[in-house]
Design a protein around this motif. Sequence first.
Motif, PDB file in Angstrom:
ATOM      1  N   ALA A   1       0.839  -1.205   0.000  1.00  0.00           N
ATOM      2  CA  ALA A   1       0.000   0.000   0.000  1.00  0.00           C
ATOM      3  C   ALA A   1       0.872   1.252   0.000  1.00  0.00           C
ATOM      4  CB  ALA A   1      -0.890  -0.010   1.238  1.00  0.00           C
TER       5      ALA A   1
ATOM      6  N   ASP B   1      -5.247  -0.832   1.572  1.00  0.00           N
ATOM      7  CA  ASP B   1      -5.250   0.048   0.405  1.00  0.00           C
ATOM      8  C   ASP B   1      -4.365   1.282   0.557  1.00  0.00           C
ATOM      9  OD1 ASP B   1      -7.240  -1.439  -1.151  1.00  0.00           O
ATOM     10  OD2 ASP B   1      -8.557  -0.937   0.531  1.00  0.00           O
TER      11      ASP B   1
ATOM     12  N   GLY C   1     -12.972   0.315   1.145  1.00  0.00           N
ATOM     13  CA  GLY C   1     -11.574  -0.090   1.308  1.00  0.00           C
ATOM     14  C   GLY C   1     -11.069   0.063   2.736  1.00  0.00           C
TER      15      GLY C   1
END
Length: 311
Positions: free
Chosen positions: A3, A166, A25
Amino acid sequence: MTAPVLNAADPAAIARAAEILRGGGLVAMPTETVYGLAADAANPRAVAGLYAAKGRPRFNPLIAHVGGFDEAARHGQASGLAERLAAAFWPGPLTLVLPARPDCGVCDLARAGLDTVALRAPAHPAAQSLLTAFGGPLVAPSANPSETISPTTAAHVVEGMGEAIDLILDGGPCRVGVESTVVAVRGEGATLLRPGGLSRAEIEAVSGPLADAKPGETGSPGMLRRHYAPNARLRLNASAPEAGEAYLGFGPGAPDGALNLSPEGDLAEAAANLFSCLRRLDSETGAIAVAPVPEAGLGEAINDRLRRAAG
Ligand code: TXA
Ligand code: MG
């Protein structure tokens, strides 16, 4: 893919994080206690993704993070005592477990089907900005795989969960360093479910004596014994290391060269350093001896985490 890590002080990073959360997310956010892994509290799919990312047992309920008391009171039934505790300690390292309102916006999955809801207003400015930008409650357990040491820097999050989420917001090292104190409030009665970053004495100054959770009480289903597990063997209350052990000191008496939670014996400093020190020693050695830490003030939370880490 790992990420991206963005500076939490950048408004564009906060806006991006809010957008990811609205889409279901997962975003790691700094709080003053530990880094949290945030998801939309109202979205059961997002929450399911969060449990999967953490590898966490489903029955473990999550804390919903809110901007402040008024928002909390939309989801939980707040008594006069709950309001006084929030007025005294929010934003800050205190979680209140309240009876859930019938129209509670924290989904059943996040509450693990309980008729209560855990609420906390975090003090870290980045967490507050994210809550404002998102516009609703965010559930966030600590941003580490289940049964590993809680993260107090963005680098810890990258190491443990970088592939599973994410976005990571980097807000620097956590000021408090241990998780929030969890207190269940029903009417004018309060029960300590988990010692944490706000000491029992500070809370009792407002609430009067706290009841202790009975062992095995569903009150703190999240208190898995091996919640804070390093790989290394831990020996507690050790006045000196034995052969083969690395030493984690506390206070001025520790041997020269040993890592020290707080050379001056300051419990707040020790709490802030606890998880980083455990991680560092765990990566360097197979056996750690830890100096005695007084049970007073934040020492209650530090010793609780050390006992869990020792298994
Ligand atoms: O400082 C903290 O509290 C961090 C940061 C990210 O806010 N969060 C955190 O979350 O430590 P987590 O999921 O690791 O721990 C949540 C604790 C668990 O002990 C859980 O059992 C308890 O809160 N909890 C949550 N909802 C509850 C409920 N309805 N009844 C009783 N305990 C609850
Ligand atoms: Mg945790």
